[in-house]
Scaffold this motif. Structure first.
Motif, PDB file in Angstrom:
ATOM      1  N   GLY A 233      58.558  37.125  47.132  1.00  0.00           N
ATOM      2  CA  GLY A 233      57.529  38.121  47.410  1.00  0.00           C
ATOM      3  C   GLY A 233      56.253  37.458  47.875  1.00  0.00           C
ATOM      4  N   THR A 234      55.161  38.126  47.639  1.00  0.00           N
ATOM      5  CA  THR A 234      53.867  37.600  48.062  1.00  0.00           C
ATOM      6  C   THR A 234      53.354  36.583  47.050  1.00  0.00           C
ATOM      7  OG1 THR A 234      52.690  39.374  46.955  1.00  0.00           O
ATOM      8  CG2 THR A 234      53.277  39.737  49.260  1.00  0.00           C
ATOM      9  N   LYS A 235      52.467  35.725  47.498  1.00  0.00           N
ATOM     10  CA  LYS A 235      51.963  34.645  46.658  1.00  0.00           C
ATOM     11  C   LYS A 235      51.002  35.134  45.572  1.00  0.00           C
ATOM     12  CE  LYS A 235      52.810  30.910  49.734  1.00  0.00           C
ATOM     13  NZ  LYS A 235      54.094  30.494  49.291  1.00  0.00           N
ATOM     14  N   ASP A 236      50.386  36.290  45.759  1.00  0.00           N
ATOM     15  CA  ASP A 236      49.388  36.753  44.802  1.00  0.00           C
ATOM     16  C   ASP A 236      49.967  37.512  43.615  1.00  0.00           C
ATOM     17  OD1 ASP A 236      50.106  38.894  46.432  1.00  0.00           O
ATOM     18  OD2 ASP A 236      48.161  39.861  46.237  1.00  0.00           O
ATOM     19  N   ARG A 237      51.304  37.620  43.542  1.00  0.00           N
ATOM     20  CA  ARG A 237      51.903  38.282  42.383  1.00  0.00           C
ATOM     21  C   ARG A 237      53.218  37.611  42.008  1.00  0.00           C
ATOM     22  NH1 ARG A 237      53.275  44.034  45.167  1.00  0.00           N
ATOM     23  NH2 ARG A 237      54.847  43.262  46.598  1.00  0.00           N
ATOM     24  N   SER A 238      53.537  37.741  40.734  1.00  0.00           N
ATOM     25  CA  SER A 238      54.756  37.152  40.191  1.00  0.00           C
ATOM     26  C   SER A 238      55.742  38.264  39.902  1.00  0.00           C
ATOM     27  CB  SER A 238      54.409  36.387  38.913  1.00  0.00           C
ATOM     28  OG  SER A 238      55.574  35.968  38.259  1.00  0.00           O
ATOM     29  N   GLU A 239      56.982  38.084  40.345  1.00  0.00           N
ATOM     30  CA  GLU A 239      58.027  39.064  40.100  1.00  0.00           C
ATOM     31  C   GLU A 239      59.257  38.331  39.563  1.00  0.00           C
ATOM     32  OE1 GLU A 239      56.938  42.477  43.336  1.00  0.00           O
ATOM     33  OE2 GLU A 239      58.284  40.891  43.996  1.00  0.00           O
TER      34      GLU A 239
END
Length: 66
Positions: free
Chosen positions: A8-14
């Motif tokens: 995903g995007t770097k600004d969130r953790s999934e």
């Protein structure tokens, strides 16, 4: 319990955690951390979709369990 990082995007953790497995697929828990706001949901993931996500590196196994 195995855990996988969701691409995903770097600004969130999934993170996807496998809770249970059966012949049709997996019961999973998905945890999303968006700047400190946590969202968790449990759902069923068909085996074919899970394996496809591994093949395409959409899911990557984490070196430790959560």
């Amino acid at each position: 319990m195995k855990a996988y990082r969701i691409k995903g995007t770097k600004d969130r953790s999934e993170i996807l955690e496998v809770l249970r497995e059966n012949t049709d697929g997996y019961q999973v828990k998905i945890t999303r951390d968006r700047s400190g706001w946590l969202e968790e949901k449990k759902e069923f993931m068909p085996r074919e979709l899970f394996e496809s996500c591994l093949r395409t590196s959409y899911l990557t196994e984490m070196s430790h369990t959560v």
